[in-house]
Design an enzyme around this catalytic site. Structure first.
Site, PDB file in Angstrom:
ATOM      1  N   ASP A  25      39.661 -36.775  33.462  1.00  0.00           N
ATOM      2  CA  ASP A  25      40.957 -36.735  32.768  1.00  0.00           C
ATOM      3  C   ASP A  25      42.011 -37.594  33.462  1.00  0.00           C
ATOM      4  O   ASP A  25      43.208 -37.323  33.372  1.00  0.00           O
ATOM      5  CB  ASP A  25      41.479 -35.290  32.651  1.00  0.00           C
ATOM      6  CG  ASP A  25      40.433 -34.343  32.089  1.00  0.00           C
ATOM      7  OD1 ASP A  25      39.874 -34.664  31.033  1.00  0.00           O
ATOM      8  OD2 ASP A  25      40.174 -33.297  32.715  1.00  0.00           O
ATOM      9  N   ARG A  64      41.094 -26.742  26.617  1.00  0.00           N
ATOM     10  CA  ARG A  64      41.495 -25.848  27.708  1.00  0.00           C
ATOM     11  C   ARG A  64      42.638 -26.451  28.513  1.00  0.00           C
ATOM     12  O   ARG A  64      42.687 -27.662  28.723  1.00  0.00           O
ATOM     13  CB  ARG A  64      40.315 -25.590  28.652  1.00  0.00           C
ATOM     14  CG  ARG A  64      39.205 -24.771  28.056  1.00  0.00           C
ATOM     15  CD  ARG A  64      38.063 -24.555  29.050  1.00  0.00           C
ATOM     16  NE  ARG A  64      37.324 -25.773  29.314  1.00  0.00           N
ATOM     17  CZ  ARG A  64      36.247 -25.830  30.101  1.00  0.00           C
ATOM     18  NH1 ARG A  64      35.805 -24.733  30.696  1.00  0.00           N
ATOM     19  NH2 ARG A  64      35.613 -26.971  30.294  1.00  0.00           N
ATOM     20  N   LYS A  88      42.455 -45.420  28.827  1.00  0.00           N
ATOM     21  CA  LYS A  88      43.565 -46.376  28.751  1.00  0.00           C
ATOM     22  C   LYS A  88      43.256 -47.651  29.547  1.00  0.00           C
ATOM     23  O   LYS A  88      43.557 -48.765  29.106  1.00  0.00           O
ATOM     24  CB  LYS A  88      44.845 -45.726  29.289  1.00  0.00           C
ATOM     25  CG  LYS A  88      46.094 -46.580  29.068  1.00  0.00           C
ATOM     26  CD  LYS A  88      47.264 -46.101  29.898  1.00  0.00           C
ATOM     27  CE  LYS A  88      47.632 -44.679  29.548  1.00  0.00           C
ATOM     28  NZ  LYS A  88      48.825 -44.243  30.317  1.00  0.00           N
ATOM     29  N   HIS A 147      38.122 -39.221  25.861  1.00  0.00           N
ATOM     30  CA  HIS A 147      39.071 -40.266  26.226  1.00  0.00           C
ATOM     31  C   HIS A 147      40.045 -40.483  25.077  1.00  0.00           C
ATOM     32  O   HIS A 147      39.637 -40.595  23.927  1.00  0.00           O
ATOM     33  CB  HIS A 147      38.345 -41.585  26.542  1.00  0.00           C
ATOM     34  CG  HIS A 147      37.461 -41.500  27.745  1.00  0.00           C
ATOM     35  ND1 HIS A 147      36.481 -42.426  28.035  1.00  0.00           N
ATOM     36  CD2 HIS A 147      37.413 -40.597  28.745  1.00  0.00           C
ATOM     37  CE1 HIS A 147      35.866 -42.085  29.148  1.00  0.00           C
ATOM     38  NE2 HIS A 147      36.417 -40.973  29.592  1.00  0.00           N
ATOM     39  N   ASP A 162      54.905 -41.368  35.859  1.00  0.00           N
ATOM     40  CA  ASP A 162      56.146 -40.889  35.230  1.00  0.00           C
ATOM     41  C   ASP A 162      56.255 -39.369  35.199  1.00  0.00           C
ATOM     42  O   ASP A 162      57.359 -38.825  35.100  1.00  0.00           O
ATOM     43  CB  ASP A 162      56.258 -41.444  33.803  1.00  0.00           C
ATOM     44  CG  ASP A 162      55.050 -41.104  32.951  1.00  0.00           C
ATOM     45  OD1 ASP A 162      53.912 -41.403  33.384  1.00  0.00           O
ATOM     46  OD2 ASP A 162      55.221 -40.546  31.851  1.00  0.00           O
TER      47      ASP A 162
END
EC number: 6.3.4.4
Length: 469
Positions: free
Chosen positions: A35, A347, A40, A63, A377
């Protein structure tokens, strides 16, 4: 006619000349518990790639990629399938659930994915997991579970979790997608592959029935509609037939042919690797760099850059040791701001501070060229940020990542405290745009792990990745 050997004379102590020819494969791997935002990074690199590959795992991976404001979710398809100019490959190390693959493709078609079947190659050596269905109204207890027309690998996955809970009072926390049982069938040499499905269907049917009977012998309450499932599989076989190729020969030609940019997308992550992860709370495949070679049939010589993807903090889904976990308002803030919910399972993810011991360990195994540091961020609102830099056991610093989970549960984490930057980084697009304290955080990670950071992520979109060099 004389023949000149390509080998030097053994008596001279010489070595066989090394063949450095061929295209290099760029690899993207997770460096934590998954994760991290691999999709990306893959999407970013896929825009310039000719071939994008998956090498291991199954639809337990998840993804998310955002392009032009549209959010695509991928589980079996390589994230690079969005690139209409590239070929996507699902390699032999993946376990494939055909209904799940087709359903995933159809969902993403509705979001704008086009002509995916024309640019997808499926290795004929991939192992299948099989779709059956479940009587969901029957309570799942150890003594009474009835499954009909469900994926028996998925059904067995759930049954095994129930048994672990009953016997040991704890389960592994699998995604219940049937990944472990499918790899178990593969390892016990009873599994069925794509090449079997597309060959003699009568022989395939016999082997399918035998496999179902084996699981029914282990789990007497398991009910399988064999004939109904075989009819479905026959339909799926014709639908995927145009996409199936010999994966080894395809990759060999791709590597040794004209110049091409080849990208491999790892699923899961280093700490979930079946050999190197926090066993037994791991996945069932090798999601470190070795899995690229075995999962696609390519030589180590052709591995080029290996990029590790790292979240600016740490998360994990499910059960298992997590030394820097924050069971407090910090963990809740990271979970809420980071929208830390699993793409595959739904989850909530457990959250904690960045752990550099884990990153150093992952680098030992994978030899990362550089990191992509994502979700910086999310830390924008923090007054103070802690980073785990070392572990102590019984008061003594240990120079390794413990293999034993009971030992890992007992380690004491030593933290370094860094000041927060308390400003919004989501609009930053260059290194110079980042606040000085955010830059210091990035350099701190680089210096302590010894791996340069090539990208910094400050948002979901493709353009939110700052390239450093």
């Amino acid at each position: 006619m004389s023949h000149k050997s390509c080998y030097t004379n053994p008596g001279t102590g010489g070595k066989r000349p090394r063949n450095d020819k061929g295209n290099k494969v760029t690899v993207v791997l997770g460096a934590q518990w998954g994760d991290e935002g691999k999709g990306k990074v893959v999407d970013l690199l896929a825009t310039e790639s000719d071939i994008i590959c998956r090498c291991q795992g199954g639809n337990n991976a998840g993804h998310t990629v955002v392009v032009d404001g549209k959010e695509y979710d991928f589980h079996l398809l390589p994230s690079g399938i969005i690139n209409s100019k590239a070929v996507s490959v699902i390699g032999n190390g993946v376990v494939i659930h055909l209904p799940g693959l087709l359903e995933e493709a159809e969902k993403n078609e509705k979001k704008g994915l086009k002509d995916w079947e024309k640019r997808l190659i499926i290795s004929d050596r991939i192992h299948l997991s099989h779709r059956l269905s479940c009587c969901s109204h029957v309570p799942m207890t150890r003594s009474a579970v009835v499954f009909m027309l469900f994926d028996f690998h998925q059904a067995v996955d759930g049954l095994q979790e129930v048994q672990r809970q009953a016997q040991d009072g704890i389960n592994i926390g699998t995604t219940k997608k049937g990944i472990g049982p499918t790899y178990s069938s593969k390892a016990s040499r009873t599994g069925l592959r794509i090449c079997d499905l597309l060959d003699d269907f009568k022989d395939f049917s016999t082997r399918f029935k035998n496999l179902a009977q084996q699981y029914q012998a282990m789990f007497p309450t398991l009910v399988v509609d064999v004939d109904g499932q075989l009819n479905k599989l026959k339909e799926y076989a014709e639908r995927i037939r145009p996409m199936v190729r010999d994966g080894v020969y395809f990759m060999y030609d791709a590597i040794n042919g004209p110049p091409k940019k080849i990208l491999v997308e790892g699923a899961n992550a280093a700490l979930l690797d079946i050999d190197f992860g926090t066993y037994p709370f791991v996945t069932s495949s090798n999601c470190t760099v070795g899995g690229v070679c075995t999962g696609l049939g390519i030589p180590p010589l052709n591995i080029g850059d290996v990029y590790g993807v790292v979240k600016a903090y740490t998360t994990r889904v499910g059960i298992g040791a997590f030394p820097t976990e924050q069971l407090n308002e910090v963990g809740e803030l990271l979970q809420t701001r980071g929208h830390e919910v699993g793409v595959t399972t739904g989850r909530k993810r457990r959250c904690g501070w960045l752990d550099l011991v884990i990153l150093r360990y992952a680098n030992m195994i994978n030899g990362f060229t550089a990191f992509a540091l994502t979700k910086l961020d999310i830390l924008d609102v923090m007054d103070e940020i802690k980073v785990g830099v070392s572990y102590k056991l019984k008061g003594k610093k240990i120079p390794y990542f413990p293999a034993n989970m009971d030992v890992l549960q007992k380690v004491e984490v030593e933290y370094e405290k860094l000041p927060g930057w308390k400003s919004d980084t989501s609009a930053c697009r260059k290194w110079e745009d980042l606040p000085g304290k955010a830059q210091n955080y990035i350099r701190f990670v680089e210096n302590h792990v010894g791996v340069p950071i090539k990208w910094v992520g400050v948002g979901k979109a493709r353009e939110s990745m700052i390239q450093m060099f």
